[in-house]
Design an enzyme around this catalytic site. Structure first.
Site, PDB file in Angstrom:
ATOM      1  N   ASP A  57      41.133  79.498  -4.235  1.00  6.07           N
ATOM      2  CA  ASP A  57      41.189  79.875  -3.033  1.00  6.07           C
ATOM      3  C   ASP A  57      41.677  78.443  -2.394  1.00  6.07           C
ATOM      4  O   ASP A  57      40.802  77.459  -2.519  1.00  6.07           O
ATOM      5  CB  ASP A  57      39.658  80.187  -2.307  1.00  6.07           C
ATOM      6  N   TYR A 149      51.334  80.929  13.132  1.00  2.00           N
ATOM      7  CA  TYR A 149      52.235  80.548  12.063  1.00  2.00           C
ATOM      8  C   TYR A 149      53.487  79.628  12.482  1.00  2.00           C
ATOM      9  O   TYR A 149      53.882  78.977  11.813  1.00  2.00           O
ATOM     10  CB  TYR A 149      52.719  81.983  11.687  1.00  2.00           C
ATOM     11  N   LYS A 153      54.375  76.175  10.708  1.00  2.00           N
ATOM     12  CA  LYS A 153      55.816  75.957  10.022  1.00  2.00           C
ATOM     13  C   LYS A 153      56.353  74.795  10.740  1.00  2.00           C
ATOM     14  O   LYS A 153      56.920  74.001   9.845  1.00  2.00           O
ATOM     15  CB  LYS A 153      56.612  77.134  10.281  1.00  2.00           C
ATOM     16  N   THR A 185      58.595  91.485   2.490  1.00  2.07           N
ATOM     17  CA  THR A 185      57.349  91.173   1.675  1.00  2.07           C
ATOM     18  C   THR A 185      56.124  91.875   2.487  1.00  2.07           C
ATOM     19  O   THR A 185      56.256  92.163   3.578  1.00  2.07           O
ATOM     20  CB  THR A 185      57.067  89.625   1.424  1.00  2.07           C
TER      21      THR A 185
END
Length: 309
Positions: A57, A149, A153, A185
């Site tokens: 993790d 997100y 990024k 994905t």
């Protein structure tokens, strides 16, 4: 000579495809992810290689140091470190619970930073090595309902550039950033969701194997940044050159092409814990490509008519 390759995030999507790609090359693999049982499955898929699996993790203190130590104990060195681990959350920024937002940033940005830190420590001692990070076209543009997100990024893009500048005095140590667009994905189904509709990748959609090939190629021929996706350049140009038009279009397109019509109750997805039953190389999104392209064209036309008459 076989390389020793660490793949962080090896149980699903791009990471799983990358593990397979390096295995086909005969490289030695050290595979890391949270789901122990799924790591065993991936190990079986990489039968052409000698494989060590290390349940990891990346948000646990010292976990990545332990991973690197296990790799060195088994193979004597690390030549390549690939970081693909990432989680997502859908929702308007102010409606996403703060702990979920923070955990996405912690995983996608700070987790990647920890990977780079550990890898560089070993590579500087050895005098050589390659780090490959998986960024996103969303590190250059933005999209609604993915604020955590996108923030991660963009941060990763800046981190990669800064570290690349610092490595100019170490030409045998390279950091490469692979930026995919939409990829087939399971990350979209695995994402936390506070928007009420399950997410999906907007077209055009790349296969994870294509991104994996780009990652392997970066190790063979290191470059600062590689883009994977036919529309990435167009999206970046529109975001930069025509920001007003981009902002008019991106919301309707996201709601049409980036979100399915399937309702879903609010949930944390795989942000805090893995969901092994949802982990695979592909997410099953490619069959809907033609329908989404057709719908996207209609959304663009409608948005332009509303904006410009």
């Amino acid at each position: 000579m076989s390389r020793v390759v660490v793949v962080v995030g090896a149980t699903s999507g791009i990471g799983r495809a990358t593990a397979r790609a390096f295995a086909e090359r005969g490289d030695h693999l050290v595979l890391a992810a949270r789901a122990t049982d799924t790591l065993t499955e991936v190990r079986a898929e990489c039968a052409d290689a000698e494989v060590l699996t290390v349940p990891t993790d990346i948000n646990e203190p010292a976990a990545l140091e332990a991973l690197a130590g296990a790799a060195v104990d088994r193979f004597g060195r690390v030549d390549v470190w690939v970081h693909t681990a990432a989680v997502m959350v859908y929702g308007r920024f102010d409606e996403v619970p703060a702990p979920v937002f923070d955990q996405v940033v912690r995983t996608d940005l700070l987790g990647a930073a920890s990977s780079v830190r550990v890898a560089l420590r070993h590579f500087r001692a050895a005098g050589a090595g390659t780090v490959v990070l998986t960024g996103s076209v969303l590190g250059h543009i933005s999209a609604p309902y993915l604020s955590a997100y996108v923030a991660s990024k963009w941060g990763l893009q800046g981190l990669a550039r800064a570290v690349q500048q610092e490595l100019r005095d170490s030409p045998r140590i390279r950091l490469c950033l692979v930026n995919p667009g939409s990829v087939d994905t399971p990350v979209y189904q695995q994402a936390a969701n506070y928007f009420g509709r399950i997410g999906r990748p907007p077209p055009p959609i790349s296969r994870p194997e294509r991104v994996a090939r780009a990652i392997v190629d970066c190790v063979d021929r290191p470059r600062r940044e590689v883009s994977v996706g036919r529309l990435n350049v167009v999206l970046r140009a529109g975001f930069t050159v025509l920001p007003g038009v981009y902002d008019v279009l991106v919301g309707p397109l996201m709601r049409l092409a980036g979100l399915s019509g399937q309702p879903v109750a609010a949930h944390d997805g795989s942000v805090f814990a893995p969901n092994p039953t949802g982990e695979a190389v592909r997410g099953g999104h490619l069959p809907d490509l033609r329908q989404l392209v057709s719908g996207s064209a209609g959304a663009i036309n409608a948005a332009l008519r509303r904006r410009f008459g």
